[in-house]
Design an enzyme around this catalytic site. Structure first.
Site, mmCIF file in Angstrom:
data_model
loop_
_atom_site.group_PDB
_atom_site.id
_atom_site.type_symbol
_atom_site.label_atom_id
_atom_site.label_comp_id
_atom_site.label_asym_id
_atom_site.label_seq_id
_atom_site.Cartn_x
_atom_site.Cartn_y
_atom_site.Cartn_z
ATOM 1 N NE ARG A 104 55.807 89.289 29.250
ATOM 2 C CZ ARG A 104 55.788 90.643 29.066
ATOM 3 N NH1 ARG A 104 56.703 91.337 29.282
ATOM 4 N NH2 ARG A 104 54.698 91.080 28.722
ATOM 5 C CB THR A 108 55.609 85.259 37.439
ATOM 6 O OG1 THR A 108 55.682 84.503 36.302
ATOM 7 C CG2 THR A 108 54.495 84.507 38.232
ATOM 8 C CG ASP A 200 51.080 90.282 22.175
ATOM 9 O OD1 ASP A 200 50.792 89.719 23.531
ATOM 10 O OD2 ASP A 200 51.436 89.448 21.412
ATOM 11 C CG ASP A 203 47.952 88.622 20.268
ATOM 12 O OD1 ASP A 203 48.281 87.098 20.179
ATOM 13 O OD2 ASP A 203 47.661 88.935 21.602
HETATM 14 C C1 PRP Z 1 56.583 88.265 23.979
HETATM 15 C C2 PRP Z 1 57.623 88.491 22.929
HETATM 16 C C3 PRP Z 1 58.953 88.000 23.610
HETATM 17 C C4 PRP Z 1 58.422 88.637 25.193
HETATM 18 C C5 PRP Z 1 59.171 89.599 25.520
HETATM 19 O O1 PRP Z 1 56.285 86.706 23.919
HETATM 20 O O2 PRP Z 1 57.453 87.708 21.672
HETATM 21 O O3 PRP Z 1 59.371 86.753 23.435
HETATM 22 O O4 PRP Z 1 57.046 88.591 25.343
HETATM 23 O O5 PRP Z 1 59.024 89.867 26.887
HETATM 24 P P1 PRP Z 1 60.154 89.457 28.180
HETATM 25 O O6 PRP Z 1 61.482 90.495 27.643
HETATM 26 O O7 PRP Z 1 59.380 90.329 29.272
HETATM 27 O O8 PRP Z 1 60.312 88.416 28.521
HETATM 28 P P2 PRP Z 1 54.880 86.148 24.517
HETATM 29 O O9 PRP Z 1 55.171 85.530 25.897
HETATM 30 O O10 PRP Z 1 53.887 87.090 24.280
HETATM 31 O O11 PRP Z 1 54.613 84.928 23.660
HETATM 32 P P3 PRP Z 1 54.415 84.846 22.037
HETATM 33 O O12 PRP Z 1 55.331 85.327 21.151
HETATM 34 O O13 PRP Z 1 54.138 83.539 21.910
HETATM 35 O O14 PRP Z 1 53.015 85.479 21.882
HETATM 36 N N1 URA Z 2 55.715 91.188 24.516
HETATM 37 C C1 URA Z 2 55.198 92.017 23.558
HETATM 38 O O1 URA Z 2 54.767 91.315 22.597
HETATM 39 N N2 URA Z 2 55.099 93.359 23.587
HETATM 40 C C2 URA Z 2 55.340 93.852 24.666
HETATM 41 O O2 URA Z 2 55.373 95.201 24.565
HETATM 42 C C3 URA Z 2 55.936 93.064 25.648
HETATM 43 C C4 URA Z 2 56.172 91.821 25.720
#
Ligand code: PRP
Ligand code: URA
Length: 209
Positions: A104, A108, A200, A203
Site C-alpha cells: 500500500r 496515496t 501495523d 510489522d
Molecule cells: C497492510 C495490510 C493490508 C493492507 C490494508 O499491508 O497487511 O494488506 O495494508 O490496507 P488497505 O485496506 O488500505 O489496502 P502493507 O501495505 O502495510 O504491506 P505489508 O503487509 O507488506 O506490511
Molecule cells: N495496515 C495495517 O497493518 N494496519 C492498519 O491499521 C492499516 C493498514
C-alpha cells in the site's frame, strides 16, 4: 448480496483484545493471528456440504458425515496475510495456496501489486482471500479483481479487523464477496490506519519495527 459476518464469539473477543495490546510480543501476536484465523475459518466453512458415510467403531457400525468435496484456494495477501494462512490450512490441508503481493503506497494509500502466483485451476475453486487488516479496502479489492480476471467467481474475504471504509470499498467494487471478520472498528486515521486497530499487522507479525 453484500454480507459481513462479524464472528464475535467470546474466545475470539478475548484473543482480539490481546492482539490489540501494544505490549503483546511478536511471537504471541503471530500465534494469536493463526488461532484467530482458524476460528474464523471454522465459521466461514459452515456452508460446506457433507455426504453420509458408514463407519465401523470398535463396537458397532454407524453413519457419519464426510465433506463432499471442497475445491478451495487460500490466497494470503503479502505480507500480513501470511500470518493467517497456517490457521486456515490446518483446518483444510488439501486447499491450494496462491500468493498475491500487494504493497500500500503510504502517500496515496493505493494498492501496488508486485507478485501474483495462483493455482492454475483457480477459476474452478472457491477463493479465500486473507488480509488481516481491511483498512481502505484497496488491497483486498484489488486482490479480488485480479483473481476474478483469471476466472474465479466465488470469494470469501477473511479479516481480523475491518474498518467501515474498507467494508464499503470491497462491497462497492465486489458486492458478491462475503466478508468474515473478528471486529469492525470505528474508522481510519489520516494515514489510513484503523482506529483503534492494532497498528501495523505486518510489522507486528514479523518483528520488523
Ligand atoms: C497492510 C495490510 C493490508 C493492507 C490494508 O499491508 O497487511 O494488506 O495494508 O490496507 P488497505 O485496506 O488500505 O489496502 P502493507 O501495505 O502495510 O504491506 P505489508 O503487509 O507488506 O506490511
Ligand atoms: N495496515 C495495517 O497493518 N494496519 C492498519 O491499521 C492499516 C493498514
Amino acid at each position: 448480496m453484500s454480507k459481513v459476518f462479524v464472528v464475535d464469539h467470546p474466545l475470539i473477543q478475548h484473543k482480539v483484545a490481546i492482539l490489540r495490546d501494544r505490549n503483546t510480543p511478536h511471537k504471541e501476536f503471530r500465534e494469536l493471528v493463526e488461532e484467530l484465523s482458524m476460528l474464523l475459518a471454522f465459521e466461514a466453512t459452515r456452508d460446506l456440504r457433507t455426504r453420509d458415510v458408514e463407519v465401523e467403531t470398535p463396537l458397532a457400525r454407524t453413519r457419519g458425515k464426510s465433506i463432499a468435496g471442497y475445491e478451495l484456494a487460500v490466497v494470503p495477501i503479502l505480507r500480513a496475510g501470511l500470518g493467517m494462512e497456517p490457521g486456515i490450512t490446518k483446518l483444510m490441508p488439501t486447499a491450494r495456496v496462491g500468493h498475491v503481493g500487494i504493497w500500500r503506497d503510504p502517500e496515496t494509500l493505493e494498492p501496488v501489486t508486485y507478485y501474483v502466483k495462483l493455482p492454475p485451476d483457480i477459476a474452478e475453486r472457491e477463493v479465500m482471500v486473507l488480509d488481516p487488516m481491511l483498512a481502505t479496502g484497496g488491497s483486498a479489492a484489488e486482490c479480488v479483481r485480479l483473481i476474478k480476471e483469471r476466472g474465479a467467481t466465488r470469494f470469501k474475504l477473511m479479516c481480523l479487523i475491518a474498518a467501515p471504509e474498507g467494508i464499503a470499498r470491497v462491497h462497492r467494487d465486489h458486492p458478491d464477496v462475503v466478508i468474515y471478520t473478528a471486529a469492525v472498528d470505528e474508522r481510519l486515521n489520516d494515514h489510513g490506519y484503523i482506529l483503534p486497530g492494532l497498528g501495523d499487522a505486518g510489522d507486528r507479525l514479523f518483528g520488523t519495527r
